[in-house]
Design an enzyme around this catalytic site. Structure first.
Site, PDB file in Angstrom:
ATOM      1  CE  LYS A 154      57.033  14.451  39.388  1.00 10.64           C
ATOM      2  NZ  LYS A 154      57.978  15.309  38.750  1.00 10.64           N
ATOM      3  CB  CYS A 173      46.877  27.428  38.055  1.00 12.71           C
ATOM      4  SG  CYS A 173      47.218  28.340  39.463  1.00 12.71           S
ATOM      5  CD  GLU A 215      45.235  24.860  45.023  1.00 17.24           C
ATOM      6  OE1 GLU A 215      45.343  25.229  46.019  1.00 17.24           O
ATOM      7  OE2 GLU A 215      44.789  25.426  43.967  1.00 17.24           O
ATOM      8  N   GLY A 266      49.418  21.194  39.193  1.00 13.57           N
ATOM      9  CA  GLY A 266      49.666  20.774  37.850  1.00 13.57           C
ATOM     10  C   GLY A 266      48.323  20.826  37.116  1.00 13.57           C
ATOM     11  CB  SER A 267      47.773  19.374  33.886  1.00 15.24           C
ATOM     12  OG  SER A 267      47.762  18.143  33.736  1.00 15.24           O
ATOM     13  CB  THR A 268      42.703  19.293  34.880  1.00 16.93           C
ATOM     14  OG1 THR A 268      42.565  20.883  35.448  1.00 16.93           O
ATOM     15  CG2 THR A 268      41.236  18.751  35.181  1.00 16.93           C
ATOM     16  CD  GLU A 269      46.798  14.852  30.064  1.00 23.45           C
ATOM     17  OE1 GLU A 269      47.214  16.169  29.815  1.00 23.45           O
ATOM     18  OE2 GLU A 269      47.329  13.831  29.477  1.00 23.45           O
ATOM     19  CB  VAL A 270      48.829  15.193  35.975  1.00 22.44           C
ATOM     20  CG1 VAL A 270      49.501  14.435  36.816  1.00 22.44           C
ATOM     21  CG2 VAL A 270      49.425  15.035  34.578  1.00 22.44           C
ATOM     22  N   GLY A 271      45.764  15.730  37.341  1.00 15.66           N
ATOM     23  CA  GLY A 271      45.119  15.522  38.604  1.00 15.66           C
ATOM     24  C   GLY A 271      44.370  14.604  38.694  1.00 15.66           C
TER      25      GLY A 271
END
Lengths: 489, 448
Positions: free
Chosen positions: B188, B298, B264, B241-246
């Site tokens: 995606k 990042c 990552e 991507g972001s840590t939040e979404v991780g």
């Protein structure tokens, strides 16, 4: 080259069969001189030597004959190219890999030229030179191109407050002496790993077959390897070859050829500067056919295994051990195969077997055939030269061979298949291991335990199970005992 | 080096659909979403909006391509390498076009897309092409009469969710290793920047990868992305991507089929300038470390710790450099900094800037939007930043530099490590022992 055992064709969705390539009929030989610093030089002595077409026995052309002074010049060039700060030393590893890839591209571009030259010089069938020799060269170059930036050292947690790491650095000037049976392929087996790791080279190709090695010099230059990285000095063993193995400024020597000369090289290396030595020498390779083998597969593999390349392979299946229950049937089918083998003009697409490389080899093979007859082996077919056809020998099969016969002990390097009988696995292991060679071995059986037992018991660098000559760039190759020191690939 | 070819700032967009089985599909829902040009705020084009139904289709295709005996499974390892090299060749062929497309969709300067992003993409693919036939297992001498060996086999269907900051490069980082090892992919791409990756899909087909080996779905995180991370037939998910979404991805993986997860995520990487550093070089590199890619890295060096003896001079020079940074049309060769990728990022960064001012950091330059149109922000420098300020702890992902002062090595190491992040770090010094000491003490994946 391998018997594919019915494996599904390599995953290409497009199943078109391309037309067969055709050799170039009037090919001019452009490169006949000594290649040093990306330039072509005449020999210091002014001497030249001829190279012949073994099919026609005609001289192809004269080649500049390199000797010690030329080797010295080549070594100077290779040393200069290896100086700290030189373009080659400064080049990053992936760029070395790119050059190897581009060299592979040029071999693909000039594939028909190179296959034609190889056939002219060696007598091997053109289609084999094209599909086997050149395929191996291109794939090997690409394989090593991929390794160039992956030669990794380590960081090591030693005691106390030290930062400790290993770096894998190139050795320096590498001497390479290559044989006449697979001239270009054996050269690429030496060149690709050496260049991948950042070394420089001084190469002496076999005097019988210098043409493709010299042509590749022109491609090295075209691709853009810096001058002096690869140097090629055609000439003879006792002169140019010896100059390399005794040279004090050559850091390593790699040799493929006879065990007899291998010993001289190792001796010369130790007497001069203790240069590192790798040797790929001869073999008297056992091919063990068990009673439960797929008989058709075994017969065909054993046949190709011994007769491929006019019998001139270090991997030749030159001691065929057949379990006694199937022995008569195996001999019968092998003779059928041998009788059908088409011997003729290597440029003819139907030819499977060309001439032997030269008169010396031809005479030696016939002498060994005579010894087989004299020592009591049963001549099943062949056994002599093809009349009025120069260096061509009929595919020859001997049965009832015993271990004490010369044809069971000495490397024949010709189209001669000695077939012996065995009773038990323990016996055949002992007999297979009883000689001073140990390059390859093959086992034909359907039984898993037997296959694994033989694979570990045989004193052999490579053991093929239900296949033969499965040689690929990805897997290492080399001999036990007097078949060699070290591994290539 | 040959000059960069002039860009076409209005490249034709040929591929805007979902790529499955080497074919182009509309979304099952028929929905589309716009991709925006961040330099102008205008819509470039509509792109098919993939959702769970499309992910399901892609996974079916990938599974079929991974079946035992399939062309991809039967292919020699070296042949996989050949295909990757061929893909690299095609990307090289279309380098100028891809660079222009990347700049149009992401806003990064074209010269950088061409020279840096595309260069690294090609090199990455070629590197992994070389590995494809070199993944060795072992034979192991066990106790007893056993023959034991390991084989390294592909994981299977790999879900890959990639970000918008380096669209092509992040795509290559995911595809290279996965394809070299024989896996199949359902990828995606970020909704902000789908265009270049979709073009590469057409090259994947042209290179000769069998159908179903690579499938690419443009779409949103909460729909298509979530469908991937919770899919029962995906064997592994790799997310950048972001840590939040991780966090969300790892949770979804655990709650579904325990698929393997690699992440990552973000960083707040410390860049440590010792007093014996080469000052010119340190200023230059610290500027690059923060401002490269519009600050959207990042691994951005977003906490610049400067030893007190050289602090004043370092700050002065850094402000000078930031003021000189050329912000403008990314297709102009003079431009060093383009727009931020979208309105959401734009607003978030401006929010951090005002927080920084509110919390008492000293705004030394910049701080405002740089243009009336698009998402451009002035290169901004804060001095006298303290560790507990929001701008020193949270990832800003914009052209905002934080400079902090330190006294001793031990102190700076402790402060540098006092972060939930640990992606990268850097040390500038001429002293060998300091370099070794600091790099080995820092808790960071990479230390420069």
């Amino acid at each position: 080259m391998a018997a594919l055992n019915g494996a599904v064709e390599n995953g290409q969705p497009d199943k078109k069969v391309p037309p067969l390539p055709r050799p170039l009929r009037s090919l001019e030989v452009k490169y006949t001189k000594i290649f040093i610093n990306n330039e072509w030089h005449e020999s210091t002595s002014g001497k030249k030597f001829p190279t012949y077409n073994p099919s026609t026995l005609e001289k192809i052309c004269d080649i500049e004959e390199g000797d010690k002074p030329d080797v010295d010049n080549a070594v100077e060039a290779a040393k200069a190219a290896f100086q700290r700060g030189s373009p080659w030393r400064q080049m990053d590893a992936p760029s070395r890999g790119r050059l190897l890839h581009k060299l592979a591209d040029l071999l693909e571009r000039d594939r028909v030229i190179l296959a034609t030259l190889e056939t002219m010089d060696t007598g091997k069938p053109f289609l084999q030179a094209y599909f086997i020799d050149l395929e191996g060269c291109i794939k090997t170059l690409r394989y090593y191109a991929g390794w160039a930036d992956k030669i990794q050292g380590r960081t090591i947690p030693v005691d106390e407050n030290f930062v400790c790491f290993t770096r894998h650095e190139p050795m320096g000037v590498c001497g390479a002496i290559t044989p006449w049976n697979f001239p270009l392929l054996m050269l690429v087996w030496k060149m690709a790993p050496a260049l991948c790791c950042g070394n420089t080279l001084v190469i002496k190709p076999a005097e019988q077959t210098p043409l493709t090695s010299l042509y590749i010099g022109s491609l090295i230059k075209e691709v853009g390897f810096p001058p002096g990285v690869v140097n090629i000095v055609p000439g003879y063993g006792p002169t140019a070859g010896a100059a390399i193995s005794t040279h004090d400024s050559i850091d390593k020597i790699a040799f493929t050829g006879s065990t007899e000369v291998g010993k001289l090289i190792k001796e010369a290396a130790s007497k001069s500067n203790l240069k590192r030595v790798t040797l790929e020498l001869g073999g008297k390779n056992p091919c063990i056919v068990c009673a439960d083998a797929d008989l058709d597969l075994a017969v065909e593999c054993a046949h190709q295994g011994v007769f491929f390349n006019q019998g001139q392979c270090c991997t030749a299946a030159s001691r065929v051990f057949v379990e006694e229950q199937i022995y008569p049937e195996f001999v019968k089918r092998s003779v059928e195969f041998a009788k059908k083998r088409l011997v003729g003009d290597p440029f003819d697409a139907r030819t499977e077997q060309g001439p032997q490389i030269d008169q010396k080899q031809f005479d030696k093979i016939l002498e060994l055939i005579e010894s087989g007859k004299k020592e009591g082996a049963k001549l099943e077919c062949g056994g002599l030269a093809i009349e009025d056809r120069g260096l061509f020998i009929k595919p020859t099969v001997f049965s009832e061979v015993t271990d004490n016969m010369r044809i069971a002990k000495e490397e024949i390097f010709g189209p001669v298949q000695p077939i012996m009988k065995f009773k038990s696995i323990e016996e055949v292991i002992r007999r297979a291991n009883s000689i001073e060679y140990g390059l390859t071995a093959a086992v034909f059986t359907k039984n898993l335990d037997r296959a694994l037992t033989l694979a570990s018991a045989l004193q052999s660098g490579t053991v093929w199970i239900n296949c033969y000559n499965a040689l690929y760039a990805q897997a290492p190759f080399g001999g036990f005992k007097m078949s060699g020191n070290g591994r290539e690939l | 080096a040959s000059p960069i070819p002039a860009p076409n700032p209005r490249p034709d967009i040929a591929y805007t659909k979902i790529f499955i089985n080497n074919e182009w599909h509309d979304a099952v829902s028929k929905k589309t979403f716009p991709s925006i040009n961040p330099a102008t705020g205008e819509v470039i084009c509509q792109v098919a909006e993939g959702d769970k139904a499309d992910v399901d289709k892609a996974v079916e295709a990938a599974k079929a391509a991974f079946r035992l005996g399939s062309p991809w499974r039967r292919m020699d390892a070296s042949q996989r390498g050949k295909l990757l090299n061929r893909l690299a060749d095609l990307i090289e062929r279309d380098r100028a076009y891809l660079a222009a497309l990347e700049t149009l969709d992401n806003g990064k300067p074209y010269a950088i897309s061409y020279l840096v992003d595309l260069d690294m993409v090609v090199k990455c693919l070629r590197y992994f092409a070389g590995w494809s036939d070199k993944f060795h297992g072992k034979t192991i001498p066990l106790d007893g009469d056993f023959f034991c060996y390991t084989r390294h086999e592909p994981v299977g269907v790999c879900g890959q969710i990639i970000p918008w900051n380096f669209p092509l490069l992040m795509q290559a980082w995911k595809l290279g290793p996965a394809l070299a090892t024989g896996n199949v992919v359902v990828m995606k791409v970020a909704e902000q920047t789908p265009l270049s990756a979709l073009y590469v899909a057409s090259l994947i087909k042209e290179a000769g990868f069998p159908p179903g080996v690579v499938n690419i779905i443009p779409g949103y995180g909460p729909t298509a992305g979530a469908a991937i991370s919770s899919h029962m037939d995906i064997d592994k998910v790799a997310f950048t991507g972001s840590t939040e979404v991780g966090h969300l991805i790892q949770k979804a993986a655990a709650e579904s089929n325990l698929k393997r997860v690699t992440l990552e995520l973000g960083g707040k990487s410390p860049n440590i300038i010792m007093s014996d550093a080469d000052m010119d070089w340190a200023v230059d590199q610290a500027h690059f470390a923060l401002f490269f890619n519009q600050g959207q890295c990042c691994c951005a060096g977003s906490r610049t710790y400067v030893q007190e003896d050289v602090y004043k001079e370092f700050v002065e020079r850094s402000v000078e450099k930031a003021k000189a940074r050329v912000v403008g049309n990314p297709f102009d060769f003079k431009t060093e900094q383009g727009p931020q990728v979208d309105e959401e990022q734009f607003k978030k960064i401006l929010g951090y800037i005002s927080t920084g001012q509110r919390e008492g950091a000293k705004l030394l330059c910049g701080g405002n939007p740089a243009a009336d149109r698009g998402y451009f922000i002035q290169p901004t420098v804060f001095g006298d930043v303290q560790d507990d300020m929001t701008i020193a702890r949270e990832e800003i992902f914009g052209p905002v530099m934080q400079i902090l002062k330190f006294k001793t090595i031990e102190e700076v190491i402790e402060r540098a490590n006092d972060s939930k992040y640990g992606l990268a770090a850097a040390v500038f010094t001429k002293d060998l022992d300091k370099a070794n000491f600091v790099s080995q003490s820092l808790r960071a994946g990479t230390v420069w």
